[in-house]
Design an enzyme around this catalytic site. Structure first.
Site, PDB file in Angstrom:
ATOM      1  N   ARG A  34       0.831  -1.215   0.000  1.00  0.00           N
ATOM      2  CA  ARG A  34       0.000   0.000   0.000  1.00  0.00           C
ATOM      3  C   ARG A  34       0.861   1.259   0.000  1.00  0.00           C
ATOM      4  O   ARG A  34       0.520   2.253  -0.647  1.00  0.00           O
ATOM      5  CB  ARG A  34      -0.933  -0.025   1.219  1.00  0.00           C
ATOM      6  CG  ARG A  34      -1.955   1.083   1.187  1.00  0.00           C
ATOM      7  CD  ARG A  34      -3.111   0.841   2.145  1.00  0.00           C
ATOM      8  NE  ARG A  34      -4.184   1.766   1.844  1.00  0.00           N
ATOM      9  CZ  ARG A  34      -4.604   2.728   2.667  1.00  0.00           C
ATOM     10  NH1 ARG A  34      -4.043   2.865   3.847  1.00  0.00           N
ATOM     11  NH2 ARG A  34      -5.571   3.526   2.312  1.00  0.00           N
ATOM     12  N   HIS A  38       0.505   4.110  -2.783  1.00  0.00           N
ATOM     13  CA  HIS A  38       0.136   5.497  -2.458  1.00  0.00           C
ATOM     14  C   HIS A  38       1.262   6.485  -2.764  1.00  0.00           C
ATOM     15  O   HIS A  38       0.995   7.655  -3.026  1.00  0.00           O
ATOM     16  CB  HIS A  38      -0.290   5.611  -0.988  1.00  0.00           C
ATOM     17  CG  HIS A  38      -1.719   5.227  -0.766  1.00  0.00           C
ATOM     18  ND1 HIS A  38      -2.485   5.720   0.259  1.00  0.00           N
ATOM     19  CD2 HIS A  38      -2.533   4.398  -1.465  1.00  0.00           C
ATOM     20  CE1 HIS A  38      -3.710   5.206   0.187  1.00  0.00           C
ATOM     21  NE2 HIS A  38      -3.753   4.387  -0.839  1.00  0.00           N
ATOM     22  N   HIS A 162      -6.069  -5.981  -3.557  1.00  0.00           N
ATOM     23  CA  HIS A 162      -6.902  -6.132  -2.356  1.00  0.00           C
ATOM     24  C   HIS A 162      -7.050  -7.575  -1.935  1.00  0.00           C
ATOM     25  O   HIS A 162      -7.763  -7.870  -0.972  1.00  0.00           O
ATOM     26  CB  HIS A 162      -8.259  -5.452  -2.557  1.00  0.00           C
ATOM     27  CG  HIS A 162      -8.164  -3.962  -2.397  1.00  0.00           C
ATOM     28  ND1 HIS A 162      -9.190  -3.105  -2.654  1.00  0.00           N
ATOM     29  CD2 HIS A 162      -7.122  -3.179  -1.980  1.00  0.00           C
ATOM     30  CE1 HIS A 162      -8.799  -1.849  -2.410  1.00  0.00           C
ATOM     31  NE2 HIS A 162      -7.537  -1.875  -2.017  1.00  0.00           N
ATOM     32  N   TRP A 178     -10.233  -8.836   2.864  1.00  0.00           N
ATOM     33  CA  TRP A 178     -11.036  -9.188   1.687  1.00  0.00           C
ATOM     34  C   TRP A 178     -11.111 -10.712   1.508  1.00  0.00           C
ATOM     35  O   TRP A 178     -12.066 -11.222   0.960  1.00  0.00           O
ATOM     36  CB  TRP A 178     -10.413  -8.573   0.431  1.00  0.00           C
ATOM     37  CG  TRP A 178     -10.553  -7.092   0.299  1.00  0.00           C
ATOM     38  CD1 TRP A 178     -11.561  -6.433  -0.363  1.00  0.00           C
ATOM     39  CD2 TRP A 178      -9.672  -6.060   0.788  1.00  0.00           C
ATOM     40  NE1 TRP A 178     -11.349  -5.070  -0.298  1.00  0.00           N
ATOM     41  CE2 TRP A 178     -10.203  -4.816   0.389  1.00  0.00           C
ATOM     42  CE3 TRP A 178      -8.489  -6.074   1.526  1.00  0.00           C
ATOM     43  CZ2 TRP A 178      -9.594  -3.591   0.700  1.00  0.00           C
ATOM     44  CZ3 TRP A 178      -7.877  -4.858   1.843  1.00  0.00           C
ATOM     45  CH2 TRP A 178      -8.433  -3.642   1.440  1.00  0.00           C
TER      46      TRP A 178
HETATM   47 FE1  CCH Z   1      -6.335  -0.229  -1.575  1.00  0.00          FE
HETATM   48  N1  CCH Z   1      -7.314   0.208   0.138  1.00  0.00           N
HETATM   49  N2  CCH Z   1      -7.624   0.920  -2.631  1.00  0.00           N
HETATM   50  N3  CCH Z   1      -5.288  -0.618  -3.269  1.00  0.00           N
HETATM   51  N4  CCH Z   1      -5.019  -1.333  -0.503  1.00  0.00           N
HETATM   52  C1  CCH Z   1      -7.013  -0.236   1.388  1.00  0.00           C
HETATM   53  C2  CCH Z   1      -6.036  -1.145   1.726  1.00  0.00           C
HETATM   54  C3  CCH Z   1      -5.134  -1.679   0.817  1.00  0.00           C
HETATM   55  C4  CCH Z   1      -8.708   1.583  -2.136  1.00  0.00           C
HETATM   56  C5  CCH Z   1      -9.037   1.727  -0.794  1.00  0.00           C
HETATM   57  C6  CCH Z   1      -8.388   1.063   0.229  1.00  0.00           C
HETATM   58  C7  CCH Z   1      -5.580  -0.139  -4.512  1.00  0.00           C
HETATM   59  C8  CCH Z   1      -6.741   0.524  -4.885  1.00  0.00           C
HETATM   60  C9  CCH Z   1      -7.669   1.018  -3.998  1.00  0.00           C
HETATM   61  C10 CCH Z   1      -3.944  -2.030  -1.021  1.00  0.00           C
HETATM   62  C11 CCH Z   1      -3.455  -1.944  -2.304  1.00  0.00           C
HETATM   63  C12 CCH Z   1      -4.080  -1.251  -3.335  1.00  0.00           C
HETATM   64  C13 CCH Z   1      -7.908   0.366   2.325  1.00  0.00           C
HETATM   65  C14 CCH Z   1      -7.894   0.123   3.827  1.00  0.00           C
HETATM   66  C15 CCH Z   1      -8.774   1.152   1.617  1.00  0.00           C
HETATM   67  C16 CCH Z   1      -9.930   1.975   2.166  1.00  0.00           C
HETATM   68  C17 CCH Z   1      -6.881   1.008   4.541  1.00  0.00           C
HETATM   69  C18 CCH Z   1      -6.847   0.692   6.017  1.00  0.00           C
HETATM   70  O1  CCH Z   1      -7.877   0.900   6.672  1.00  0.00           O
HETATM   71  O2  CCH Z   1      -5.801   0.225   6.490  1.00  0.00           O
HETATM   72  C19 CCH Z   1      -9.493   2.121  -3.234  1.00  0.00           C
HETATM   73  C20 CCH Z   1     -10.768   2.931  -3.088  1.00  0.00           C
HETATM   74  C21 CCH Z   1      -8.857   1.758  -4.379  1.00  0.00           C
HETATM   75  C22 CCH Z   1      -9.229   1.998  -5.800  1.00  0.00           C
HETATM   76  O3  CCH Z   1     -10.269   2.507  -6.121  1.00  0.00           O
HETATM   77  C23 CCH Z   1      -4.492  -0.447  -5.402  1.00  0.00           C
HETATM   78  C24 CCH Z   1      -4.438  -0.048  -6.879  1.00  0.00           C
HETATM   79  C25 CCH Z   1      -3.554  -1.131  -4.668  1.00  0.00           C
HETATM   80  C26 CCH Z   1      -2.221  -1.680  -5.089  1.00  0.00           C
HETATM   81  C27 CCH Z   1      -1.939  -2.019  -6.335  1.00  0.00           C
HETATM   82  C28 CCH Z   1      -3.398  -2.899  -0.002  1.00  0.00           C
HETATM   83  C29 CCH Z   1      -2.259  -3.900  -0.175  1.00  0.00           C
HETATM   84  C30 CCH Z   1      -4.157  -2.680   1.164  1.00  0.00           C
HETATM   85  C31 CCH Z   1      -3.999  -3.381   2.513  1.00  0.00           C
HETATM   86  C32 CCH Z   1      -3.138  -2.561   3.435  1.00  0.00           C
HETATM   87  C33 CCH Z   1      -2.967  -3.164   4.800  1.00  0.00           C
HETATM   88  O4  CCH Z   1      -2.521  -2.408   5.688  1.00  0.00           O
HETATM   89  O5  CCH Z   1      -3.228  -4.339   5.024  1.00  0.00           O
END
Ligand code: CCH
Length: 286
Positions: A34, A38, A162, A178
């Site tokens: 993530r 970001h 995700h 997820w």
């Molecule tokens: Fe994401 N993401 N993401 N995401 N994401 C969150 C967590 C992860 C969105 C929203 C969220 C991508 C696209 C999107 C990861 C990778 C990617 C969370 C939870 C949200 C909300 C944050 C929390 O509470 O910790 C949205 C909206 C979109 C697109 O529309 C893309 C693209 C990627 C990478 C290629 C990963 C990995 C996580 C898990 C992080 C963790 O701490 O476990």
């Protein structure tokens, strides 16, 4: 201290810190992925601003964006690597760490090139609001990713990340993972999206998400409204179904899209050297 340019040594040190028994599901991997996303996902193709170059998240303007809540954990995990390899830029470290984490969690190999700088040009700082909002639908997701230069197929492929990690109430307000095994990369996110029934649920903080109770796990799996938008939208849905059915295809497309993500805003010459690091004294950092 390692020799300048020894990325193999850096990669080995990143691998060693992935196992974090006290943290989340026992791995730093998902939050590192993530962080990489970001750091790069602020890119705007039209104004050529944002992107991984500069590692702007070290500063409040970008790091304090509510969309980046929780990513301080990822940066803290990586700090010893930076201390051991001080020649390495944060911008390279963060992008490389995401790529190593994906591979170590059984994901695809993703091509990566070094050379990003840590110089923050104030005129290129991305404004807040460039990262996607999970409470929204397909129009919003397209607006965000088209701005970076991605198409519908690439958007769906990238969303497959995700499969990793979880949402946290104290970060985004959402809650839960997820998939049942959130530290192993696969196409399960797409399979579960297609196969399971997802019910709307309003959490006690008022946040709306979709859930499926998993009996074996005795835990609720979740989908963001923006996740389910992928299966509801007629252009996105065929890609969700393709990736659910074909893991190889998903790995190939994810690898290409993620490699593109971490290169956004970076221009290289034929030898791979970054040519738009002109704002750094002495140019390219080698
Ligand atoms: Fe994401 N993401 N993401 N995401 N994401 C969150 C967590 C992860 C969105 C929203 C969220 C991508 C696209 C999107 C990861 C990778 C990617 C969370 C939870 C949200 C909300 C944050 C929390 O509470 O910790 C949205 C909206 C979109 C697109 O529309 C893309 C693209 C990627 C990478 C290629 C990963 C990995 C996580 C898990 C992080 C963790 O701490 O476990």
């Amino acid at each position: 201290m390692s020799n300048s340019g020894n990325y193999e040594a850096v990669a080995a040190d990143i691998k060693k810190l992935l196992h974090q028994p006290e943290y989340d599901d026992g791995s730093a991997g998902p939050v590192l992925v993530r962080l990489a996303w970001h750091s790069a996902g602020t890119y705007d193709a039209e104004t050529d601003t944002g992107g991984s170059n500069g590692a702007g998240m070290r500063y409040e303007a970008e790091g304090g964006d509510p969309a980046n809540a929780g990513l301080q954990h990822a940066r803290t995990f990586l700090e010893p690597v930076k201390e051991k390899h001080p020649w390495l830029t944060y911008a390279d470290l963060w992008t490389l760490a995401g790529i190593i984490a994906i591979k170590e969690m059984d994901g695809p190999t993703i091509p990566w090139k070094p050379g990003r700088t840590d110089y923050v040009d104030d005129s290129k700082l991305p404004p807040r609001g460039r990262l996607p909002d999970g409470a929204q639908g397909a129009d919003h997701v397209r607006f965000i990713f088209y701005r970076m230069g991605f198409n519908d197929q690439e958007i769906v492929a990238l969303s497959g990340a995700h499969n990793l990690g979880r949402t946290h109430k104290d970060r985004s307000g959402f809650h839960g993972p997820w998939v049942p095994n959130p530290t192993r990369f696969s196409n399960q996110y797409f399979r579960l999206m297609v196969e399971l029934e997802w019910k709307p649920k309003t959490l006690d903080n008022g946040v709306k998400q979709f859930v499926h109770y998993d009996e074996d796990l005795d835990e609720e799996l979740m989908m963001l409204p923006s996740d389910l938008a992928l299966i509801q939208d007629k252009e996105f849905a065929p890609w969700v179904k393709k990736y659910a059915a074909d893991k190889e295809l998903f790995y190939r497309d994810f690898s290409a899209a993620f490699a593109k993500l971490v290169e956004l805003g970076i221009k290289r010459d034929e030898s791979g050297k970054i040519v738009n690091a002109d704002n750094v004294k002495g140019g390219y950092i080698s």
